[in-house]
Design a protein around this motif. Structure first.
Motif, PDB file in Angstrom:
ATOM      1  N   SER A 169      -1.402  42.967   2.014  1.00 24.86           N
ATOM      2  CA  SER A 169      -0.197  42.802   2.821  1.00 24.86           C
ATOM      3  C   SER A 169       0.495  41.518   2.380  1.00 24.86           C
ATOM      4  O   SER A 169      -0.084  40.433   2.450  1.00 24.86           O
ATOM      5  N   TYR A 188      -5.575  45.706   3.932  1.00 29.45           N
ATOM      6  CA  TYR A 188      -4.634  44.670   4.351  1.00 29.45           C
ATOM      7  C   TYR A 188      -5.175  43.254   4.180  1.00 29.45           C
ATOM      8  O   TYR A 188      -5.123  42.436   5.098  1.00 29.45           O
ATOM      9  N   THR A 224       1.956  44.531   9.520  1.00 28.38           N
ATOM     10  CA  THR A 224       2.038  45.597   8.518  1.00 28.38           C
ATOM     11  C   THR A 224       1.430  46.894   9.023  1.00 28.38           C
ATOM     12  O   THR A 224       1.991  47.980   8.824  1.00 28.38           O
ATOM     13  N   SER A 225       0.293  46.803   9.700  1.00 28.16           N
ATOM     14  CA  SER A 225      -0.361  48.023  10.189  1.00 28.16           C
ATOM     15  C   SER A 225       0.476  48.719  11.250  1.00 28.16           C
ATOM     16  O   SER A 225       0.534  49.955  11.295  1.00 28.16           O
ATOM     17  N   ARG A 257       5.817  37.296   4.381  1.00 27.01           N
ATOM     18  CA  ARG A 257       7.188  37.643   4.780  1.00 27.01           C
ATOM     19  C   ARG A 257       8.048  36.388   4.836  1.00 27.01           C
ATOM     20  O   ARG A 257       7.583  35.326   5.238  1.00 27.01           O
ATOM     21  N   ASN A 306       3.418  50.463   9.584  1.00 29.50           N
ATOM     22  CA  ASN A 306       2.943  51.663   8.887  1.00 29.50           C
ATOM     23  C   ASN A 306       2.486  52.767   9.838  1.00 29.50           C
ATOM     24  O   ASN A 306       2.223  53.884   9.399  1.00 29.50           O
ATOM     25  N   ASP A 362      12.811  39.584   5.042  1.00 30.90           N
ATOM     26  CA  ASP A 362      11.959  40.706   5.435  1.00 30.90           C
ATOM     27  C   ASP A 362      12.116  41.121   6.894  1.00 30.90           C
ATOM     28  O   ASP A 362      11.456  42.057   7.349  1.00 30.90           O
TER      29      ASP A 362
END
Length: 289
Positions: A186, A98, A106-107, A189, A110, A193
């Motif tokens: 990553s 990332y 993001t993490s 945004r 996910n 988004d």
């Protein structure tokens, strides 16, 4: 040698609070901060700590008044820092995973089982510098982005104190090259988004709603040409839908829309319009765009 801290947001504010609590403010020679319109900047809070504790405070526009022969440590900082003898960066991921933008968001989207912080040397290519130290912690879902920020702020403080003490003692700060083959990125945004993608699974959608909430702009849906913000969602027990059209409401549960996803169902527990007023579905047959 002492360092300048470039502080932004809650993480920067929390690190300064910890330096006060631990009587470690003497390890720094000043603080740089500024306002940030993308999320809550904590600019006034950071400035107040400095003024109360006789720490030199500089706005981002006053960098010409700073001794750049010092080391700069960036905490949640969003801009390039130039011309200092060394730049050390704190990053919201376990690099080389990332690299780039909003890695914590993001993490969480996910569904990663652990999150962490890396402290590394800043170089011309973002987040590619040698890693000085890392900290990680395990998490469980559901978890909001704000809860995650509160958790990793402690890791920021631990790493910052550790590096400041080494620098003050004149110890050599060693970094380890990153494994380039393991690097992931990553992306940044923008407004587009923040919209829920109904082709995602119900689990990912709920994680997304939690991950882009406060202090970010919040998950959004489009209905009847109007943008709505989803503040809270949860997984709803799935049923067998033979014509699985994503985004359609299949049930109403206590006044809340239950929406079909590619896999599973999502209950939209709290929805408001862009002015923050509670939104109620005007009818049962609804398709979110």
């Amino acid at each position: 040698m002492k360092c300048y801290l470039f502080c932004l947001g809650y993480k920067g504010y929390f690190v300064l609070q910890e330096l006060v609590r631990l009587n470690k403010l003497e390890l720094i020679c000043g603080v740089v901060s500024c306002e940030d319109t993308t999320q809550e900047s904590y600019f006034e809070n950071i400035k107040e700590i400095c003024l109360k504790n006789n720490v030199k405070f500089f706005h981002k526009t006053m960098l010409n008044k700073i001794d750049k022969n010092k080391i700069a440590i960036a905490i949640a900082w969003r801009w390039i820092i130039k011309d200092f003898s060394q730049v050390i960066v704190m990053h919201d991921s376990l690099l080389p995973r990332y690299r780039g933008f909003n890695p914590l968001v993001t993490s969480l989207i996910n569904g990663d089982e652990c999150i962490g912080v890396s402290i590394l040397y800043g170089i011309n290519e973002y987040d590619k510098g040698d890693i000085i130290a890392q900290r990680k912690l395990n998490i469980s879902y559901p978890i909001t982005i704000w809860e995650a920020i509160l958790k990793i702020s402690y890791l920021y403080a631990e790493l910052c104190v550790e590096i400041l003490e080494k620098i003050s003692k004149g110890q050599k700060i060693l970094g380890v090259p990153q494994e380039q083959k393991k690097a992931t990125y990553s992306l940044w945004r923008d407004d587009k988004d923040y919209f829920i993608q109904w082709k995602w699974s119900s689990k990912k959608i709920v994680r997304f709603v939690d991950a882009v909430g406060f202090p970010y702009d919040g998950a959004k849906v489009l209905f009847g040409g109007n943008v709505l913000r989803v503040l809270r969602a949860e997984i709803f027990e799935d049923v067998r839908v033979v014509n699985r059209d994503y985004g359609k409401v299949i049930f109403m549960d206590n006044g809340c829309c239950v929406v079909v996803c590619k896999k599973g169902l999502v209950k939209l527990c709290e929805v408001v319009d862009m002015q923050g007023k509670q939104w109620n579905a005007p009818k049962f047959r609804i398709r979110f765009e």
